[in-house]
Design a protein around this motif. Sequence first.
Motif: not given
Length: 239
Positions: A127-145
């Motif tokens: 659960v913790s890993g899924t949350l941290l990966k989701a944070i990375h995915d959203w930041t990758f979307l909002l920042g570099p895109l």
Amino acid sequence: MSSYKKTAKIVGVLFILAAVTSMIAAFILYKPILNDPDYLIQGSKYANQVILGALMELILVVSAVGTATTMFPFLRKYNETIALWHLCFRFLEAVIITVGVISVLSLVTLSREFVATGAPDTASFQVSGTLLKAIHDWTFLLGPLFMLGINTMMYSYIFYKSKLVPRFISILGMTGATLVFIYALLVMFGVIQQVSVWGAILALPVAANEMILAVWLIFKGFNESALASMSPNTKAARY
């Protein structure tokens, strides 16, 4: 004019540095912890590799801020408001990317803890890993895109109006900015996957623009006649 050429070269090198470090981190160094199904074990095993990827992304952050601050004196001569917007949004992009880096490093810590404790409660770690990966995915979307589309549009528009670089580069930049912004929105609303053929097609023009712009600035610099046309008051304000 020699100082202008030197500054242009710095901007070009920073664009290339940002592109190279982001690709190395995303597609090579982060693979064990972001793409491997067994990431809770692989993250600890390849911790140094992942941390190196985080350092690559921090270099990306420095490069992004560097391009914004280095271009600001040139952009403000033609539209100070948009130049300030570009500077602020570029800093915001850097902050978002940094949050993503922190989430990846937190995944490394989680993986090390998982291995060290022998995984007594695998579900909670997942659960913790899924949350941290989701944070990375959203930041990758909002920042570099998402933010990238806004930032590229602003500096490309000023370049187009001022003729600091050839018009075809500015037009490619505005086109690429529009497409990568649409790409971000489509991913946000679940229309397409972030890693997909359509995503690659929509992101290609903005990537091409950055590389073409970088090479042009390194070897040609800013248009000297456009720089010379600025008013004495504007020139005085810069210094």
